[in-house]
Motif scaffolding. Structure first.
Motif, PDB file in Angstrom:
ATOM      1  N   HIS A 102       0.894  -1.235  -0.152  1.00 46.52           N
ATOM      2  CA  HIS A 102      -0.083  -0.012  -0.060  1.00 46.52           C
ATOM      3  C   HIS A 102       0.946   1.312   0.027  1.00 46.52           C
ATOM      4  O   HIS A 102       2.130   1.173   0.578  1.00 46.52           O
ATOM      5  CB  HIS A 102      -0.918   0.173   1.161  1.00 46.52           C
ATOM      6  CG  HIS A 102      -2.192  -1.033   1.284  1.00 46.52           C
ATOM      7  ND1 HIS A 102      -2.118  -2.246   1.446  1.00 46.52           N
ATOM      8  CD2 HIS A 102      -3.490  -0.696   0.516  1.00 46.52           C
ATOM      9  CE1 HIS A 102      -2.980  -2.965   1.250  1.00 46.52           C
ATOM     10  NE2 HIS A 102      -4.141  -1.823   0.795  1.00 46.52           N
ATOM     11  N   ASP A 113      -3.550   3.576  -1.677  1.00 46.19           N
ATOM     12  CA  ASP A 113      -3.742   2.843  -2.967  1.00 46.19           C
ATOM     13  C   ASP A 113      -2.709   1.607  -2.967  1.00 46.19           C
ATOM     14  O   ASP A 113      -1.882   1.407  -2.452  1.00 46.19           O
ATOM     15  CB  ASP A 113      -3.152   3.643  -4.056  1.00 46.19           C
ATOM     16  CG  ASP A 113      -4.271   4.710  -4.456  1.00 46.19           C
ATOM     17  OD1 ASP A 113      -5.182   4.765  -3.696  1.00 46.19           O
ATOM     18  OD2 ASP A 113      -4.001   5.561  -5.290  1.00 46.19           O
ATOM     19  N   LYS A 137      -7.653   3.195  -3.832  1.00 50.92           N
ATOM     20  CA  LYS A 137      -8.066   2.841  -2.630  1.00 50.92           C
ATOM     21  C   LYS A 137      -9.889   2.966  -2.729  1.00 50.92           C
ATOM     22  O   LYS A 137     -10.484   2.076  -1.786  1.00 50.92           O
ATOM     23  CB  LYS A 137      -7.872   3.969  -1.506  1.00 50.92           C
ATOM     24  CG  LYS A 137      -8.221   3.643  -0.026  1.00 50.92           C
ATOM     25  CD  LYS A 137      -7.519   4.726   0.841  1.00 50.92           C
ATOM     26  CE  LYS A 137      -8.369   4.449   2.136  1.00 50.92           C
ATOM     27  NZ  LYS A 137      -7.752   5.667   2.953  1.00 50.92           N
TER      28      LYS A 137
END
Length: 199
Positions: free
Chosen positions: A62, A76, A196
């Protein structure tokens, strides 16, 4: 007398039927064992394939900060190819680097701007210069300030080194702060990004 013969005949017929059914039951049992073995083999192959994909070929992480905005947002999901460490300029890469000033190992995602043999300069006018040429980056919307007290310019990259910058250049953590990235620090090259808000 006739009834005894009939009973004996019926009993013999039942015995013959059971004798005929026994091989069929054995065959069904053997088929069940083979089906179970085949299932276990397929399951093992599936697990091995998943392991190869996600622990050998493909990695995920991430985005830990807003340093790559707007290309990659905070949180994201980044999918990267582990085996591609021969990076080129403009590649997005995942880095695992020990930065004592930040308290140890950290994961970074950044853009390669120079590779081995290149000489990097960041001017007083906040411009990126590679090999004497000012780099025009149409996908970067921020100036590139020099961080005083960390890296001395110009920097000539050695074999196995690259120079990386984040897309959010103003205040982002990259090679201006921790210097050139070694090949061993590279986890892989970014393949794609899952936003996300789409997860």
């Amino acid at each position: 007398m006739q009834n005894n013969k009939q009973n004996n005949s019926d009993e013999q017929a039942r015995k013959d039927q059971k004798t005929e059914e026994l091989p069929e039951k054995i065959k069904r049992s053997e088929r069940s064992v083979k089906d179970y073995q085949f299932f276990l083999i397929r399951l093992a192959i599936f697990v091995l394939a998943l392991w190869l994909i996600f622990f050998v070929f493909i990695g995920t992480t991430h985005m830990p900060s807003g340093d790559m905005a707007p290309t990659i947002g905070t949180g994201d999901l980044v999918i990267f190819f582990r085996l591609d460490k021969d990076v080129r300029a403009q590649d997005l890469i995942v880095i695992e680097k020990d930065v004592p000033e930040l308290g140890g190992n950290h994961t970074f995602i950044a853009r390669v701007v120079a590779v081995a043999g290149d000489t990097v300069e960041i001017t007083d006018g906040d411009r990126l210069v590679v090999n004497g040429n000012a780099i025009i980056e149409t996908n970067i919307y921020y100036s590139t300030p020099r961080y005083e007290g960390f890296v001395e310019y110009p920097v000539t990259l050695q074999e196995g080194e690259c120079f990386v910058l984040v897309d959010h250049r103003e205040g982002g953590t990259d090679s201006r702060f921790f210097g050139p990235v070694q090949k061993d620090d590279i986890c892989g090259t970014v393949i794609t990004v899952m936003r996300k808000n789409n997860l």
